[in-house]
Scaffold this active site. Sequence first.
Site, PDB file in Angstrom:
ATOM      1  N   ARG A 211       3.273  -2.306 -15.718  1.00 19.92           N
ATOM      2  CA  ARG A 211       2.314  -1.201 -15.613  1.00 19.92           C
ATOM      3  C   ARG A 211       1.993  -0.644 -17.002  1.00 19.92           C
ATOM      4  NH1 ARG A 211       4.745  -0.194 -10.094  1.00 19.92           N
ATOM      5  NH2 ARG A 211       6.513   0.795 -11.104  1.00 19.92           N
ATOM      6  N   PHE A 227      -3.994  -4.664  -4.003  1.00 22.71           N
ATOM      7  CA  PHE A 227      -2.663  -4.341  -3.459  1.00 22.71           C
ATOM      8  C   PHE A 227      -2.057  -3.190  -4.284  1.00 22.71           C
ATOM      9  CE2 PHE A 227      -3.483  -8.932  -3.185  1.00 22.71           C
ATOM     10  CZ  PHE A 227      -3.443  -9.154  -1.822  1.00 22.71           C
ATOM     11  N   ASP A 249      -6.064  -1.358  -1.016  1.00 19.62           N
ATOM     12  CA  ASP A 249      -4.832  -1.579  -0.253  1.00 19.62           C
ATOM     13  C   ASP A 249      -5.181  -1.428   1.224  1.00 19.62           C
ATOM     14  OD1 ASP A 249      -1.648  -1.602  -1.230  1.00 19.62           O
ATOM     15  OD2 ASP A 249      -1.937  -1.067   0.879  1.00 19.62           O
ATOM     16  N   SER A 250      -4.401  -2.116   2.077  1.00 22.74           N
ATOM     17  CA  SER A 250      -4.675  -2.030   3.513  1.00 22.74           C
ATOM     18  C   SER A 250      -3.910  -0.887   4.166  1.00 22.74           C
ATOM     19  CB  SER A 250      -4.305  -3.354   4.187  1.00 22.74           C
ATOM     20  OG  SER A 250      -2.962  -3.673   3.902  1.00 22.74           O
ATOM     21  N   ASP A 300      -1.166  -7.928  -7.241  1.00 25.09           N
ATOM     22  CA  ASP A 300       0.280  -7.809  -6.998  1.00 25.09           C
ATOM     23  C   ASP A 300       0.532  -7.793  -5.492  1.00 25.09           C
ATOM     24  OD1 ASP A 300       2.997  -7.408  -7.331  1.00 25.09           O
ATOM     25  OD2 ASP A 300       2.804  -5.239  -7.597  1.00 25.09           O
ATOM     26  N   CYS A 340       5.881 -12.281  -5.909  1.00 25.51           N
ATOM     27  CA  CYS A 340       7.258 -11.787  -5.752  1.00 25.51           C
ATOM     28  C   CYS A 340       7.963 -12.574  -4.663  1.00 25.51           C
ATOM     29  CB  CYS A 340       7.280 -10.290  -5.473  1.00 25.51           C
ATOM     30  SG  CYS A 340       6.451  -9.828  -3.959  1.00 25.51           S
TER      31      CYS A 340
HETATM   32  N1  SAH Z   1       1.345  -3.004  -7.192  1.00 19.91           N
HETATM   33  C1  SAH Z   1       2.058  -2.042  -6.390  1.00 19.91           C
HETATM   34  C2  SAH Z   1       2.952  -2.688  -5.337  1.00 19.91           C
HETATM   35  C3  SAH Z   1       2.231  -3.594  -4.372  1.00 19.91           C
HETATM   36  S1  SAH Z   1       3.127  -3.897  -2.920  1.00 19.91           S
HETATM   37  C4  SAH Z   1       2.806  -1.094  -7.319  1.00 19.91           C
HETATM   38  O1  SAH Z   1       2.843  -1.315  -8.535  1.00 19.91           O
HETATM   39  O2  SAH Z   1       3.389  -0.130  -6.822  1.00 19.91           O
HETATM   40  C5  SAH Z   1       1.987  -4.752  -1.935  1.00 19.91           C
HETATM   41  C6  SAH Z   1       0.924  -3.884  -1.282  1.00 19.91           C
HETATM   42  O3  SAH Z   1       0.014  -4.755  -0.622  1.00 19.91           O
HETATM   43  C7  SAH Z   1       1.391  -2.907  -0.214  1.00 19.91           C
HETATM   44  O4  SAH Z   1       0.979  -1.618  -0.579  1.00 19.91           O
HETATM   45  C8  SAH Z   1       0.669  -3.339   1.080  1.00 19.91           C
HETATM   46  O5  SAH Z   1       0.229  -2.242   1.846  1.00 19.91           O
HETATM   47  C9  SAH Z   1      -0.493  -4.095   0.547  1.00 19.91           C
HETATM   48  N2  SAH Z   1      -1.068  -5.155   1.370  1.00 19.91           N
HETATM   49  C10 SAH Z   1      -0.438  -6.116   2.089  1.00 19.91           C
HETATM   50  N3  SAH Z   1      -1.324  -6.997   2.608  1.00 19.91           N
HETATM   51  C11 SAH Z   1      -2.557  -6.572   2.232  1.00 19.91           C
HETATM   52  C12 SAH Z   1      -3.886  -7.073   2.421  1.00 19.91           C
HETATM   53  N4  SAH Z   1      -4.119  -8.194   3.115  1.00 19.91           N
HETATM   54  N5  SAH Z   1      -4.909  -6.388   1.866  1.00 19.91           N
HETATM   55  C13 SAH Z   1      -4.680  -5.263   1.151  1.00 19.91           C
HETATM   56  N6  SAH Z   1      -3.449  -4.768   0.918  1.00 19.91           N
HETATM   57  C14 SAH Z   1      -2.405  -5.405   1.448  1.00 19.91           C
END
Ligand code: SAH
Length: 400
Positions: A211, A227, A249-250, A300, A340
Amino acid sequence: MTQLILKPGRERSLLRHHPWIFEGAVERLVGRAKSGDTVEVLGADGRALGKAAWSPKSSIRARMWSFNPNEIIDDAFFKRRVAAALARRTVLPELQGQQGLRLVHAESDGLPGVICDRYGDILVLAFSSAGAEKWRQAITAALLKGTGCTRCYERSDADLRSLEGLAPRCGWLQGEADGGMPTIDEHGISMEVDVVAGHKTGFYLDQRDNRLLVRRLAAGRRVLNCFCYTGGFSLQALAGGAAQVLSLDSSAPALATARRNLALNPQLDAGRAEWREADVFEEQRKLFAAGARFDLIVLDPPKFAPSPAHAESAARAYKDINLQAFKLLAPGGLLMTFSCSGGVGSELFQKIVAGAALDAGASTHMQARIVRRLGPAADHPVLLDFPEGDYLKGLVCMVD
Ligand code: SAH
């Protein structure tokens, strides 16, 4: 003490200090053991190899506590392991003074199935193996004493627990939230951590360094954060002077926290931020069709491959989001892309990203180059004997 006798040849991975004993490696138990009980591990030739926690329901039938056959597994053992884990966090300067810190990183800290994250004066603990479950009180006491924290919340609700035959358990073990959730400072940005309802223990501490890198790369760039969860990368991009930041994000609750996080940091230009509840797979296509282009994209995603068995379907998903991301990049743009998934190694991940770039550049002859290779922050150590712990890998790619 009950003895676990291995099949001939199956001592090999233990001699390399790999901590897992799979179901198929076990010849027999001599004596009885309940879930989480400590057993003595012996090779087929009778050689003593150490002590492990027995887990009758899991395909990982036992996890090694110690490779020293004379080690006694008791409260004092966990005190020593916790003290060593805490000491490891004091060595590297970048971890000093962090309000959000992973204190115990499971196998890689010699405590299989134990995660402990610290957010200010709150510890969040997750126990995901039979052995960790059995010793949870000793481990919790050692962590509270070792850190001086007064509040402690248990988030033992990972899917992994069901594989060990354990029911989920969440709740305050000591103290409670006084009103709101804790906030931590990350690189000068305040972030709320929902330890009760957030993902995992509430926050993705492993991405801390990455970050900061986004912050350094963001100046003047149009940023797309796919995400985004609670907005960690988005807020750092704003702090770094991004021209605009679109975050996808979803999860509506994650986006609600992200908006609160932005409000917690009035020094940031909220007018440059847009949050969108959307499925990344669909939204990337919509953005492309609408002609939107970006100079920095962060990808991510969640773990698409929890184990190597899911590698193929995961590879398709990674390929798709990376392909769409490359298409959305303006000339000279940067893609910061992560996996991950323990089941997708860094070589395979690089291959997938290369395939995505190749397909994205099919008509334009665009080429992409790796300019940085990324991993987790230092409070997420990877034991050299335990490659499964090497789950987070990332690439920064620059396109023509
Ligand atoms: N980058 C973030 C962590 C990401 S975790 C950070 O630094 O804090 C992964 C995220 O993807 C979660 O918030 C989850 O809600 C989201 N997610 C999962 N599948 C998804 C999709 N198909 N479309 C959008 N978001 C999604």
